[in-house]
Design a protein around this motif. Structure first.
Motif, PDB file in Angstrom:
ATOM      1  N   ILE A  78      -8.103   3.424  -2.369  1.00 44.54           N
ATOM      2  CA  ILE A  78      -9.252   2.595  -2.004  1.00 44.54           C
ATOM      3  C   ILE A  78      -9.924   3.228  -0.798  1.00 44.54           C
ATOM      4  N   GLU A  79     -11.243   3.264  -0.830  1.00 41.01           N
ATOM      5  CA  GLU A  79     -11.986   3.788   0.316  1.00 41.01           C
ATOM      6  C   GLU A  79     -12.642   2.621   1.045  1.00 41.01           C
ATOM      7  N   PRO A  80     -11.957   2.087   2.062  1.00 34.87           N
ATOM      8  CA  PRO A  80     -12.538   0.938   2.770  1.00 34.87           C
ATOM      9  C   PRO A  80     -13.756   1.373   3.576  1.00 34.87           C
ATOM     10  N   PRO A  81     -14.702   0.469   3.772  1.00 34.95           N
ATOM     11  CA  PRO A  81     -15.862   0.832   4.606  1.00 34.95           C
ATOM     12  C   PRO A  81     -15.395   1.111   6.027  1.00 34.95           C
TER      13      PRO A  81
ATOM     14  N   CYS B 194     -13.109  -6.432  10.471  1.00 30.43           N
ATOM     15  CA  CYS B 194     -11.973  -5.723  11.067  1.00 30.43           C
ATOM     16  C   CYS B 194     -12.459  -4.522  11.877  1.00 30.43           C
ATOM     17  N   ILE B 195     -13.426  -3.799  11.317  1.00 25.44           N
ATOM     18  CA  ILE B 195     -14.000  -2.653  12.031  1.00 25.44           C
ATOM     19  C   ILE B 195     -14.672  -3.129  13.316  1.00 25.44           C
TER      20      ILE B 195
ATOM     21  N   TRP C  87      -4.699  -3.742   7.012  1.00 27.83           N
ATOM     22  CA  TRP C  87      -5.799  -2.953   7.562  1.00 27.83           C
ATOM     23  C   TRP C  87      -5.412  -2.339   8.908  1.00 27.83           C
ATOM     24  N   PHE C  88      -4.877  -3.162   9.798  1.00 32.27           N
ATOM     25  CA  PHE C  88      -4.505  -2.651  11.108  1.00 32.27           C
ATOM     26  C   PHE C  88      -3.304  -1.712  11.032  1.00 32.27           C
TER      27      PHE C  88
END
Length: 961
Positions: free
Chosen positions: A203-206, A440-441, A400-401
């Motif tokens: 998966i390529e997260p933004p 999250c970003i 994510w983290f």
């Protein structure tokens, strides 16, 4: 004869699988037919759902030398072989010609020959064909014996469309054999699966700082996926959905995870050689020309050659599609912005399904606007991707983290907990997977979370274009720097308005359009503007979060498009809000799009931005749209009003404006059928989004109810009562922004409002219950009407067991009252156990006074698998009369709907009705068991034993074996 039990089980399992799949497809058709369905249609579905195969086996004495039983077993398990048996069943159900039967026989032979081309397997294929044809002819004969109406109904257009399509495709399927060698085919499929694994395995997260490709298992959180229109609620996750895909539509909100789910499904199928071969058709690319340059088959083959660099052997893809060995995912129906264009592509997908009837198809689209280009409900089942609940958000955030470099597990825990706390005020935003990733970003970079939707977008944009490079100590001198954001707004609007086929553009076109914008905005000469534009475009395409490489043209020129549609829409909205001088002009621009349920996200964001930039901006937009008489059709008006209601989540017009909106929405509701979605959808949206204006909306509803109740018209009085008592989160229809997604405060408010009205109008509810089934259900649920008194009426028991209870508003129909109460016992919903047990006692006393079945008339409600695995903890005890009442209701449900999730060896799943378990096993032919006495009056024990043996029915359906 071959005696390998695995082989024997596989042979008979093919028939079971085919019959089950046929029944499921008939069930989809039946549900779509709605009021047009006949009793015979329901009986057909029921017959297939409860049918049990015989214990006969194919007469194969031995296999040719060199061919193992395991090889034959693999063929029997293959999708191609299952499809052939499907075709044989379709042929026999529709009176196909002898010539068509012989063609299917030939497909049997060709399919078996693929095991070993150097061995004669004709005898084996003949034996298998004779076995399956004999079994299927037996099925058709028993079907005819069950009812003389069954076969004529099956041959009707509604049921037979897909079967006829499969017969028409037989000739092409025969032709597909021999176009390439089995060895060549296997080698291509192996290579292609490896390419899919490589392309979709991560998966390529933004991420605005760097490009990351994360393994699926390290980041993906499967969302809950709900079958739309199911009752009771039928929910699955991504992995469970895979087993259900046949003709399937997956709907959801923008950024809700539809495309990610498609990619995950592609990867899952590619991981194993015994799964279907998956193909992804991105509809934006497929429809790159109008009409499309290639057929769906041609598009897949071209994609294999150009993108995967893995051209398929001639004819193989058609062979896979015709044999049912392929899955085709059509991703992004919603990305075709123009509704007419979308409808054309929908028709292409349907025609593709007709040409390749055995191919499994999955289509993804946004929920909003799908109805404007809806796929045929008689074939396609709709599922909805639900937003992340709190547990899924928490799981994603931790994953994510965990991808961050150089942080410990304890730091991950602290970051995740802090994020969950700070993002709670915008829980609706974080339930969207894409927005959750962006938040999250943002949290990683800013250390805080904005409190509302516009600010989330604004902060992300601010992070992207003003602070990100500075934080990384990167300074890029751009001659167009003062115009970066205006230029992006312009380009976004330009791309958004282009035809769907042109949403990706060449670098040359990007530079030209940017130069047109910059010319005379700080650059006097065209040459200077072009130089600045080229510099600007290079700056943007070097940041993956702005423009992404979208392939090449036929001439080899690189194509670019906005990486995330979310920001394409955000900057388009910003453009509209900035160039439309007044709120009125903005409203006039948005109105035709909103009326067609287009530009939903863009329009809502534009209204928010204009409201923040102009005094009374929202109020002026509301006034303009409310008084706009250009769009007078019911659908257009419903779309405009729903849009204005939804905007209340993010703008704050004056109270008087909200009061006017409420009145117009109520006028719209009462100008037609309260059960018509186009009438009630604006009100549902108003209830969901009214937030700080809830008191105003409630006062307008109360005022309207009182006025209607004061009239002399009985219909108006009853409609007023419906409005008063069903403005409740529990009864919110599943539209965009269903009640499951609103804040707890909103739920509490409307719950209290509805309950107050119930109490206030209790005497009117009791009076309405005498003539209206929906009010009867409500009166019983509230304890306003005595169940025993209803059962004492001539048709009281039938009213509460046979048909659903329509409310007459919001399209709601409750399941039969008594059956749903009994099912709640099975589901272990014990908070109302005393009241339900009392109801069951009254049913038991009714049965004792009517001891001879049938007790119920034929039902109209089909029940899905509601029995769920439960632990063996003690369940509350039922009295003898209560057990009898619940038992009669449950045997009727099982008799009508077949296996509703009952499993061998798991009596505890039935809770306080666990002693019925062996009776269900015997009735359903799941296991031959010894029946133990039930805790019911002794004189009725033989009746239940005869029911289990299928010697009598609890309903007035004829007894069949």
């Amino acid at each position: 004869m071959l005696t390998d039990p695995v082989f024997q089980q596989a042979a008979s399992g093919v028939i079971a699988s085919v019959v089950t799949a046929t029944g499921a497809r008939f069930g989809v058709t039946l549900k779509a037919m709605g009021n047009r369905a006949l009793k015979e249609d329901e009986e057909i579905v029921k017959w297939f759902n409860t049918y049990r195969i015989t214990e006969s086996r194919p007469e194969i004495t031995e296999l040719p030398e060199g061919v193992s039983e395991s090889e034959l077993y693999e063929i029997l398990r293959s999708d191609g072989f299952h499809s052939t048996v499907h075709e044989l069943l379709a042929a026999r159900l529709t009176d196909a010609t002898d010539e068509e039967i012989q063609r299917i026989h030939e497909i049997f032979r060709l399919t078996l020959s693929s095991i070993r081309t150097d061995v004669d397997l004709d005898e084996v294929s003949d034996a298998l064909f004779d076995y399956y044809d004999g079994e299927i002819c037996g099925i058709v004969g028993r079907l005819q014996g069950a009812s003389s109406e069954f076969l004529p109904r099956i041959k009707s257009e509604a049921f037979s469309t897909r079967m006829i399509a499969s017969l028409r495709a037989i000739e092409r399927r025969l032709e597909s054999f021999g176009t390439s060698s089995p060895k060549e085919e296997r080698e291509f499929i192996r290579r292609y699966r490896n390419h899919v694994l490589e392309n979709f395995g991560k998966i390529e997260p933004p991420d605005f700082e760097r490009r990351r490709r994360v393994p699926i298992e390290d980041l993906y959180v499967p969302p809950e996926i709900t079958r739309m229109g199911s009752s009771p609620v039928d929910s699955v996750n991504t992995w469970e959905l895979i087993d259900r895909i046949d003709r399937t539509v997956l709907l959801g909100d923008p950024g809700g995870g539809k495309t990610t789910a498609s990619n995950v499904i592609m990867h899952w199928h590619a991981k194993s050689g015994d799964r279907r071969v998956p193909f992804l058709v991105t509809l934006r690319e497929f429809a790159s020309q109008d009409p499309p340059a290639r057929s769906v088959l041609g598009h897949i083959e071209n994609n294999l050659e150009t993108f995967y660099q893995c051209p398929a052997p001639k004819g193989l893809i058609a062979k896979l599609l015709l044999s049912g060995s392929a899955l085709v995912i059509f991703d992004g129906l919603d990305e075709l912005i123009d509704t007419t264009r979308r409808a054309e592509v929908t028709a292409i997908v349907e025609r593709f399904g007709s040409e390749y009837p055995m191919t499994r198809i999955l289509v993804t689209s946004r929920l909003v606007g799908y109805n404007h280009a809806r796929l045929d409900d008689q074939q396609f089942v709709r599922y909805r991707v639900d937003g992340f609940d709190t547990d899924r958000v928490d799981e994603y955030v931790r994953k994510w983290f965990s991808q961050e470099d150089g942080i410990s597990s304890s730091e991950i825990e602290l970051l995740s907990s802090a994020f969950m706390d700070e993002s709670a005020p915008v829980s609706d935003l974080r339930s969207n997977p894409l927005m959750l990733a962006l938040m999250c970003i943002l949290y990683r970079g800013e250390g805080s979370i904005p409190r509302n939707r516009p600010e989330v977008y604004e902060q992300c944009a601010n992070l992207l274009f003003r602070k990100w490079d500075a934080r990384r100590r990167i300074h890029t001198e751009l001659r167009a720097r003062p115009h970066v954001e205006p230029a992006l707004r312009h380009l976004a609007h330009w791309l958004f308005l282009r035809k769907d086929s042109e949403s990706a553009v060449t670098q040359r076109n990007l530079i030209s359009e940017t130069a047109d914008f910059l010319h005379h905005r700080g650059f006097e000469s065209r040459e200077e503007a072009e130089e600045a534009a080229e510099e600007f475009v290079n700056f943007c395409k070097g940041r993956a979060w702005v423009f992404s490489d979208a392939g090449t043209t036929a001439r080899g020129e690189t194509l670019y498009t906005f990486t995330h549609r979310t920001f394409l829409e955000y900057f388009t909205a910003a453009f509209l809000a900035s160039v439309k001088d007044t709120p009125e002009k903005l409203a006039k621009t948005l109105a035709p799009r909103v009326a067609k349920q287009e530009w939903e996200v863009v329009a809502e964001l534009a209204v928010q931005m204009k409201d923040r930039a102009v005094d009374q901006g929202a109020a002026r937009i509301y006034q303009s749209l409310l008084t706009d008489r250009r769009y007078t059709s019911v659908q257009s008006r419903a779309n405009l009003l729903s849009f204005l209601a939804s905007c209340l989540e993010s703008v704050d017009p004056p109270p008087g404006t909200v009061r006017e909106l409420s009145r117009v929405i109520l006028d719209h509701l009462f100008q037609g059928d309260l059960n018509h979605e186009q009438r009630y959808s604006p009100l549902v949206m108003l209830l969901r989004c009214s937030s700080a204006y809830r008191d105003i909306v409630a006062s307008e509803i109360t005022s309207r109810v009182e006025n209607l109740l004061a009239s002399d018209d009985s219909q108006s009085e009853r409609d007023a009562l419906r409005l008063a008592v069903w403005c409740h989160p529990r009864f919110g229809h599943i539209l965009r922004g269903a009640f499951g997604e609103v804040s707890n405060e909103t739920k509490v408010f409307w719950t209290a409002f509805a309950e107050e009205n119930r109490n206030r109008y209790s005497s009117l509810i009791v009076a309405a219950a005498e003539h209206d089934s929906g009010f009867l259900y409500l009166a019983l649920d509230m304890g306003l009407v005595d169940l025993e008194a209803v059962l004492a009426t001539p048709d009281g028991f039938q009213k509460l067991t046979t048909q659903g209870h329509p409310t007459g508003i919001f399209g709601l129909v409750w399941s039969p009252y008594l059956l749903s109460r009994a099912i709640r016992l099975i589901r272990g919903e014990f908070e109302d156990f005393p009241a339900i047990a009392t109801d069951m006692e009254r049913v038991g006393r009714y049965v004792l006074s009517h001891p001879s079945p049938p007790w119920l008339s034929s039902q109209h409600t089909m029940w899905a698998d509601f029995v769920r695995p439960r632990s063996a903890e003690e369940s509350p005890e039922l009295t003898s009369e209560a057990f009898l009442g619940a038992a009669v209701l449950m045997v009727a449900v099982v008799e009508h709907s077949g296996n509703v999730g009952i499993r061998v060896g798991r009596p505890q799943d039935l809770g306080c009705l666990s002693r019925l378990h062996p009776y269900f096993l015997k009735r359903l032919d799941l296991e031959n068991v010894v029946l133990q006495p039930l805790p019911i009056p002794q004189e009725l024990q033989p009746t239940f034993e005869r029911w289990a043996a299928k010697q009598l029915n609890a309903t007035d359906d004829p007894v069949t074996d």
